[in-house]
Design an enzyme around this catalytic site. Structure first.
Site, short mmCIF file in Angstrom:
data_model
loop_
_atom_site.label_atom_id
_atom_site.label_comp_id
_atom_site.label_asym_id
_atom_site.label_seq_id
_atom_site.Cartn_x
_atom_site.Cartn_y
_atom_site.Cartn_z
N SER A 196 32.33 30.53 41.96
CA SER A 196 32.09 31.74 42.71
C SER A 196 31.61 31.68 44.12
O SER A 196 30.68 30.81 44.22
CB SER A 196 31.26 32.83 41.81
OG SER A 196 30.71 34.10 42.69
N ASP A 245 38.28 38.90 46.53
CA ASP A 245 38.66 37.48 46.50
C ASP A 245 39.86 36.95 46.57
O ASP A 245 40.02 36.07 47.39
CB ASP A 245 37.69 37.04 45.36
CG ASP A 245 36.35 37.10 45.30
OD1 ASP A 245 35.89 37.99 45.89
OD2 ASP A 245 35.76 36.53 44.36
N LYS A 246 40.94 37.57 45.71
CA LYS A 246 42.21 36.96 46.03
C LYS A 246 43.32 37.75 46.56
O LYS A 246 44.18 37.46 46.89
CB LYS A 246 42.70 36.66 44.36
CG LYS A 246 41.80 35.83 43.59
CD LYS A 246 41.44 34.54 44.08
CE LYS A 246 40.24 33.94 43.35
NZ LYS A 246 39.08 34.32 43.28
#
Length: 616
Positions: free
Chosen positions: A517, A123-124
């Site tokens: 999310s 994700d990041k």
């Protein structure tokens, strides 16, 4: 002609000490004239999307060295949002993006590397590396670890596909037996790779491909498939060629700011809207654009969201398709091909292949090319075997999904919806905008009105949901969870998942200055800007206030008199130093998180640092 950055440390008598240290890493005299290329890996045993990356850095490095470069590897941190979810660990997820970007800058500039291959996945990590790439503006190629295979299990004699969100929903549903919950939990995440739906990780890896910074197939080819090896090998070979073109031929077209220009950002966002990607991608594209000094804003996203149809529906928006199905239908290039046919893309862009968009699609869109190798690539499918090893299987679908009427990817005239999968809303509750993933919203909920149920933390909201205190028609407002107010802008996957588990997923709305999310669906509106901690109107909402949501007209409104709103603002300001802070929330916030909060901007600016506070 630009000078190799690495020459700063490898040439001249005054660099004898640096050369001595380079020799201690294995370099020889012959290496001091070669480009030094950073292999930016993100291996960790904490994250299934990264657990298989340990040896892939060496795979890329070997190709760099075989092609005439010097490869130097280093690692970044990587936070697993799923494991960090539902407790204080989630406060660290978004701030880790800035740490990753900074750490890449630190390593690459401290050691004067000439170029990079970024091995990311989750994700990041991908956005953090993307921010660094555009900040540094040296040749770069992204290659991700690839998506996880979808989980599969039999329920009531029917084979169903699963992902992480299914395990969460079933685990919280009091109507589901312990045995069934455990069965789904064990089947949901069967292999290494980024979670199998169109969640944030896979959305971002698709967007790097659309931006032109990654090779075709990067966003959709499974982590477990043997074909993915070729992406890593080609990345290692091609980065050397790009590096030489820049430093030896003064060809600035190979630089990330030339490739990922505004037109490319618009194409990437168009893809995101068409495939119903994670709302987190809005944050990350805005942040990356600022690093590249590209004038790409929420207003551009709003404009695009009003004209792009929804062409590809993937979990969590539907249980029918996962990333393995997107790949079978042609992957990112297949979606871009349909968008191009609809006249929705900027064609004057290029990529790390050195090709323009039209030529790229002519070669890589399965609807335009019958090339045997291309057809074979996109037939790469799942094996259904539990593994944490990359390239562990070579299974293939019997046939491609080229059905553009009822298949996974659809033509414009057969779109799931003529409105795209993401929308920007605004109104007195979100004067600077907010985001909703319309791909996951039930058609009956596109226009919604209900009384506010206000919470000043995610934990408080979860307690109310599981305690049966939320009712059909309620609008949950979770505030002080923005970049500054959280701090860290937590994801609200647990509240949305628990609403589903309590049978309220289609009967309630959730509004927050936090984020969601990529696994979230339902009427979930996030990124409310300004956030509560920055004086946003969301801080002024009270229990019972009517809230109106109208997605078709892109409007969100706190339906009280403006005079009442002004009075509440004055009352909040009267709290002095306690104004724009939670009234009754106990949360331990570390010094590291306080440092992040002191510079954080609201979501409409990508939740990046406030440069004005840093003098630039």
């Amino acid at each position: 002609m630009p000078k190799y950055r690495s020459a700063t440390t490898t040439h001249g008598r005054n660099m004898a000490g640096a050369r001595a240290l380079w020799r201690a890493t294995g370099m020889t005299d012959a290496d001091f004239g070669k480009p030094i290329i950073a292999v930016v890996n993100s291996f960790t045993q904490f994250v299934p999307g990264h657990v298989h990356l340990r040896d892939l850095g060496r795979l890329v490095a070997a190709q760099i060295e075989a092609t005439g470069g010097v490869a130097k590897e280093f690692n970044t941190i990587a936070v697993d949002d799923g494991i960090a979810m539902g407790h204080g660990g989630m406060l660290y997820s978004l701030p880790s993006r800035e740490l990753i970007a900074d750490s890449v800058e630190y390593m690459v500039n401290a050691h004067c590397a000439d170029a990079m291959v970024c091995i990311s996945n989750c994700d990041k990590i991908t956005p953090g590396m993307m921010m660094a790439a555009l900040r540094l503006n040296i040749p770069v190629i992204f290659v991700s670890g690839g998506p996880m295979e979808a989980g599969k299990t039999k329920l009531s004699d029917r084979l169903i596909k699963l992902d992480l969100v299914d395990a969460m929903i079933q685990g919280a549903n009091p109507q589901v037996s312990d045995a069934q919950s455990e069965q789904i939990e064990r089947a949901a995440c069967p292999t290494c790779g980024s979670c199998s739906g169109m969640f944030t990780a896979n959305s971002m890896n698709c967007l790097t491909e659309a931006l032109g910074l990654a090779l075709p197939g990067n966003g959709s080819l499974l982590a477990t498939h043997a074909d993915r090896r070729a992406l890593f090998e080609e990345a290692g070979q091609r980065i050397v060629a790009l590096t030489r073109r820049y430093y030896e031929q003064d060809d600035v077209s190979v630089l990330p700011r030339s490739i990922a220009c505004k037109a490319a950002f618009e194409n990437a966002m168009t893809l995101d809207i068409a495939m119903g990607g994670s709302t987190n991608t809005v944050l990350h594209l805005l942040a990356a654009a600022q690093e590249g000094e590209i004038d790409f804003t929420l207003a551009d996203i709003d404009r695009l969201s009003r004209q792009v149809p929804h062409l590809c529906k993937v979990a969590p928006s539907t249980p029918d398709y996962h990333m393995e199905d997107v790949h079978r239908a042609g992957g990112v290039m297949g979606i871009l091909g349909e968008l191009d046919r609809a006249g929705l893309l900027n064609r004057g862009v290029a990529n790390v292949l050195g090709l323009g968009l039209s030529e790229t699609l002519a070669r890589y869109d399965i609807m335009r090319s019958d090339d045997d190798a291309l057809q074979r690539l996109y037939r790469a499918g799942p094996a259904g075997l539990r593994t944490v090893e990359p390239f562990a299987q070579s299974c293939r679908w019997d046939a491609l999904d080229r059905d553009r009427q009822q298949g996974c990817i659809r033509a414009r005239e057969h779109a799931y919806s003529q409105d795209g999968g993401l929308a920007v809303l605004s109104g007195n509750l979100a004067q600077d905008g907010c985001i909703v993933k319309t791909a996951g919203v039930d058609p009956d909920s596109l226009v919604f009105r209900g009384p506010a149920r206000v919470f000043e933390s995610q934990e408080e909201a979860v307690e109310a949901i599981l305690g049966g205190r939320i009712h059909p028609g309620d609008v949950l407002v979770i505030r002080y969870e923005g970049p500054k107010g959280g701090p860290g802008m937590q994801e609200m996957l647990y509240p949305t998942a628990y609403l589903k588990s309590m049978g309220l997923g289609k009967q309630c709305a959730l509004i927050t200055d936090g984020r969601f999310s990529g696994g979230t669906s339902g009427l979930s509106i996030g990124h409310v800007s300004p956030e509560a901690a920055s004086g946003g109107a969301i801080a002024l909402v009270r229990d019972g206030d009517p809230i109106e949501i109208d997605i078709p007209v892109r409007h969100i409104r706190l339906a009280i008199a403006e005079s009442e709103l002004a009075l509440r603002r004055q009352q909040e300001l009267a709290r002095g130093t306690q104004a724009w802070t939670p009234r009754d929330r106990r949360r331990k916030v570390s010094l590291a998180l306080r440092a992040y909060a002191s510079l954080a901007t609201s979501a409409d600016r990508g939740a990046v640092r406030d440069r004005a506070k840093l003098g630039g």
